[in-house]
Design an enzyme around this catalytic site. Sequence first.
Site, PDB file in Angstrom:
ATOM      1  N   ARG A 129       5.929   1.686  -1.381  1.00 27.53           N
ATOM      2  CA  ARG A 129       4.966   2.016  -0.310  1.00 27.53           C
ATOM      3  C   ARG A 129       5.535   1.556   1.031  1.00 27.53           C
ATOM      4  O   ARG A 129       5.470   2.258   2.028  1.00 27.53           O
ATOM      5  CB  ARG A 129       3.629   1.354  -0.585  1.00 27.53           C
ATOM      6  CG  ARG A 129       2.678   2.169  -1.448  1.00 27.53           C
ATOM      7  CD  ARG A 129       3.283   2.607  -2.784  1.00 27.53           C
ATOM      8  NE  ARG A 129       2.338   3.303  -3.617  1.00 27.53           N
ATOM      9  CZ  ARG A 129       1.541   2.690  -4.514  1.00 27.53           C
ATOM     10  NH1 ARG A 129       1.638   1.379  -4.722  1.00 27.53           N
ATOM     11  NH2 ARG A 129       0.697   3.393  -5.228  1.00 27.53           N
ATOM     12  N   ASP A 175       0.611   3.703 -15.446  1.00 26.53           N
ATOM     13  CA  ASP A 175      -0.744   3.474 -14.928  1.00 26.53           C
ATOM     14  C   ASP A 175      -1.221   4.697 -14.154  1.00 26.53           C
ATOM     15  O   ASP A 175      -0.420   5.497 -13.685  1.00 26.53           O
ATOM     16  CB  ASP A 175      -0.749   2.252 -13.990  1.00 26.53           C
ATOM     17  CG  ASP A 175       0.210   2.444 -12.815  1.00 26.53           C
ATOM     18  OD1 ASP A 175       1.310   2.988 -13.037  1.00 26.53           O
ATOM     19  OD2 ASP A 175      -0.141   2.069 -11.687  1.00 26.53           O
ATOM     20  N   GLU A 176      -2.540   4.826 -14.034  1.00 27.58           N
ATOM     21  CA  GLU A 176      -3.186   5.794 -13.141  1.00 27.58           C
ATOM     22  C   GLU A 176      -2.538   7.183 -13.223  1.00 27.58           C
ATOM     23  O   GLU A 176      -2.049   7.713 -12.228  1.00 27.58           O
ATOM     24  CB  GLU A 176      -3.137   5.267 -11.700  1.00 27.58           C
ATOM     25  CG  GLU A 176      -3.883   3.962 -11.554  1.00 27.58           C
ATOM     26  CD  GLU A 176      -3.896   3.430 -10.124  1.00 27.58           C
ATOM     27  OE1 GLU A 176      -4.934   2.902  -9.719  1.00 27.58           O
ATOM     28  OE2 GLU A 176      -2.876   3.531  -9.429  1.00 27.58           O
ATOM     29  N   TRP A 235      -3.900  -5.440 -15.887  1.00 27.21           N
ATOM     30  CA  TRP A 235      -4.251  -5.474 -14.460  1.00 27.21           C
ATOM     31  C   TRP A 235      -5.702  -5.092 -14.202  1.00 27.21           C
ATOM     32  O   TRP A 235      -6.308  -5.561 -13.270  1.00 27.21           O
ATOM     33  CB  TRP A 235      -3.303  -4.582 -13.656  1.00 27.21           C
ATOM     34  CG  TRP A 235      -3.496  -3.084 -13.817  1.00 27.21           C
ATOM     35  CD1 TRP A 235      -3.044  -2.305 -14.835  1.00 27.21           C
ATOM     36  CD2 TRP A 235      -4.161  -2.203 -12.908  1.00 27.21           C
ATOM     37  NE1 TRP A 235      -3.386  -0.994 -14.633  1.00 27.21           N
ATOM     38  CE2 TRP A 235      -4.068  -0.902 -13.451  1.00 27.21           C
ATOM     39  CE3 TRP A 235      -4.818  -2.384 -11.683  1.00 27.21           C
ATOM     40  CZ2 TRP A 235      -4.622   0.219 -12.817  1.00 27.21           C
ATOM     41  CZ3 TRP A 235      -5.355  -1.275 -11.044  1.00 27.21           C
ATOM     42  CH2 TRP A 235      -5.257   0.012 -11.624  1.00 27.21           C
ATOM     43  N   PHE A 258      -2.174  -9.868  -4.751  1.00 32.07           N
ATOM     44  CA  PHE A 258      -2.074 -10.521  -3.447  1.00 32.07           C
ATOM     45  C   PHE A 258      -2.179  -9.533  -2.285  1.00 32.07           C
ATOM     46  O   PHE A 258      -2.095  -9.930  -1.130  1.00 32.07           O
ATOM     47  CB  PHE A 258      -0.768 -11.313  -3.349  1.00 32.07           C
ATOM     48  CG  PHE A 258      -0.730 -12.544  -4.226  1.00 32.07           C
ATOM     49  CD1 PHE A 258      -1.849 -12.952  -4.955  1.00 32.07           C
ATOM     50  CD2 PHE A 258       0.418 -13.308  -4.319  1.00 32.07           C
ATOM     51  CE1 PHE A 258      -1.817 -14.082  -5.755  1.00 32.07           C
ATOM     52  CE2 PHE A 258       0.461 -14.448  -5.111  1.00 32.07           C
ATOM     53  CZ  PHE A 258      -0.664 -14.831  -5.839  1.00 32.07           C
ATOM     54  N   THR A 313       2.059  -2.676  -1.485  1.00 32.46           N
ATOM     55  CA  THR A 313       2.342  -2.799  -0.058  1.00 32.46           C
ATOM     56  C   THR A 313       1.874  -1.609   0.790  1.00 32.46           C
ATOM     57  O   THR A 313       2.435  -1.361   1.847  1.00 32.46           O
ATOM     58  CB  THR A 313       3.855  -3.007   0.138  1.00 32.46           C
ATOM     59  OG1 THR A 313       4.557  -1.914  -0.483  1.00 32.46           O
ATOM     60  CG2 THR A 313       4.315  -4.322  -0.467  1.00 32.46           C
TER      61      THR A 313
HETATM   62  C1  ACM Z   1      -1.743  -0.772 -10.718  1.00 25.87           C
HETATM   63  O1  ACM Z   1      -2.270  -1.596  -9.928  1.00 25.87           O
HETATM   64  N1  ACM Z   1      -1.919   0.529 -10.528  1.00 25.87           N
HETATM   65  C2  ACM Z   1      -0.975  -1.222 -11.857  1.00 25.87           C
END
Ligand code: ACM
EC number: 3.2.1.52
Length: 761
Positions: free
Chosen positions: A168, A344-345, A411, A439, A478
């Site tokens: 990012r 993920d996602e 997560w 964070f 980020t």
């Molecule tokens: C994540 O925060 N998409 C692993």
Amino acid sequence: MKFNLFSLAAFPILLLLNLTGSQSQTVNNSYAVIPQPTTLKPAAGKFLLYKNTVIISPANSVFNAATAELKSMTGHCSATAKTTGKIILKTGNSALPKGGYILSVKNGSVIITSNTAEGAFYAVSTLKQLIGAPLYAGHPLNTLHVPCVEITDAPRFEWRGMHLDVSRHFFDIAYLEKMIDRMALYKFNKFHLHLTDDQGWRIEIKKYPELTAQGAWRMLNHQDSTCLALAKDNPDYALPEKHFRMIDGIKKYGGFYTQEEIKGLISYAQARSIEIIPEIDMPGHMMAATALLPWLTSNGKGGQGKGFSEPLCPCKETTYTFAENVFTEIAALFPSQYIHLGADEVEKSSWKNVPECEALMKKEGLKNINELQSYFVHRMERFLISKNKKMIGWDEILDGGISKTATMMYWRTWVKDAPKHAAEKGNEIIMAPGEYCYFDAQQDVNSLQKVYQFDPLGFQLSKAGQKLIKGVQSCTWTETIPSEQRLEYMIFPRMMAMSEIAWSSTPADWKNFENRVVMQLPMLDAMHINYRFMDLKGFSLNSVFTDTASLRISNPIPAFKIHYTTNGSLPLLSSPVFNERIQVSRPVQFKLAAFNTTGKRGEVYTVNYKKQTSAEPTKVKDLQKGLNFSYYPHGYKAVKEINEKDLEVQKVTSAIEIPIEKTADQFATRHKGYFYAEQTGVYTFFLRSDDGSVLKMDGNVLVDNDGMHFATEKSAQIALKKGYHTFELLFLEGGGGYTLKLEVQDPSGKRGDVNAKDFYR
Ligand code: ACM
């Protein structure tokens, strides 16, 4: 015009009491070690380190890295001593666990005992912290002092990770090395690099040079625009000029690491007992690649899907050719045993009604798109195993069936039973639940303590399940962290709390930890780390008085002075110093901030004092205990959007609780009734929520904490007459797990949860 304590005449609105007396506690700052060692016995005296201090290490030993660090420390001294002490590194104590060490500092000697390279290295990290700020002074000092001490120490978890999203926003190798130094000082041992995502491909893949030649560079996107808008008030949000290049005649943002650079980074990390863990996130989060190779997606076009970007198509052999080519180079480049596949996602809906997918599902007997995702993940895992690697995936790898050998990185805090389910299947788990470990979450008065409260062995795990927890990790995404300065502000001091959770078997209590953080701040200053100051506390930004009030501030860092203004300007070092309390008897706005010993300013707090007459109570009779609770399982962006037609459940609650067994991913709630003020006076309400919330008292908005955000606390004061006051708390959850907490401080200064005794309906 500046205001100072002696110019009362110019500011008749304030009656100032400049009370003497210091809030500082006496602390012995010689032993502020983080993470807390297993045992630490202070002793009288000190060891002096000179340029010619002798370092004795067994020849060709595993202690080369530790010895190199020690040499750089003596190199920091300018004076020689006639009879210097010795630093001796030795093996010997077979009872020492892996990574453990004994550090014995006496007047004439330092003895480091360990059986492993990393154990000796960690002993040196401890030694560095015992020296503290002088070690990081910008110029050589005659000598450095280490207080005498006996320490035995060993790590709690074998995985003590930090993650950084370099897609990012990009961070160059020089800065990654700086991060590695800092991780080593706090005994982290895994650096997880999120190398690819929709916004940029950051690692050279020789087979597909376009991934970096083009995929590492972009025109500014909406995340950059958000940063640039914020940069108007805070320069740390500006995108560093060094990350812009002319690409094909157009100025673009980005950057990438060549494989040669990565080899250098890996050895730099290895010399500091840190392993780099690469993540190539797939099949989702792949737009940097699919924009160039759109045939990788099911629709052949790539781009943005419904919720997330169009993922790789798991039903075409060409996808596996690509993925395997990429991972062949990654597996050869990174010596780490583990490789992160992401997963993920994923916009799995993109695989519906795709002929290749229908055919594959039929052939493989896959019942749904979750199983299709598992098919992809399992197949990629088999490939990684063929390269002698182990696979890590985010906790979505559980959804369509997890293989026996995968390691799950947890997560999604809101999928509460994911660790339990993975552990029941025998999978190893790395704990990185967002609520504690992310964070990138904006910080407030509670955020450091929140990390410290993280219990990686909780989450419904059985004793057997707890044994499968490999360790813990912080993650820093980020999207809105474009600069090194901003990154440091987001991770310090939270990474210090995480290091203690990761390393210390018997973490100390919060106060003890907080004190050690305060004691280490001069060292962070000497290292030029842009850490976030711990918050000033004990006041509300929205304060009221009826007659007079005292603004008091609790300052967790006694060495940092607080300066303030009352003319709307930002406080400077030259602004008046706040001493213990100021009496307020007229409406006024304070802007106040702490300044560290180098003169750097922390957060600016704007405290408004309004004059109020105490609100009359509502005349009501025959009230019953409790609040009327309503539940709306619908997605809203702000509580004012809550619509009665979405109402699904009505109940009575005794306090602020959500009595719904399994809430929808997105929902809203309303608690309505009366708050009973036991005495006349000023009450402060503290409302913490993730996502938005609004507290109304006597029909008016008192605390506005609305919108989509991580857990954030807002507060406001109200003057109430004894009796019943109408109360309404609105809350919305936009997905991703919720927090809702309301506390009250009564006129006597007592603070606690608003509870059953306060509520009527
Ligand atoms: C994540 O925060 N998409 C692993």
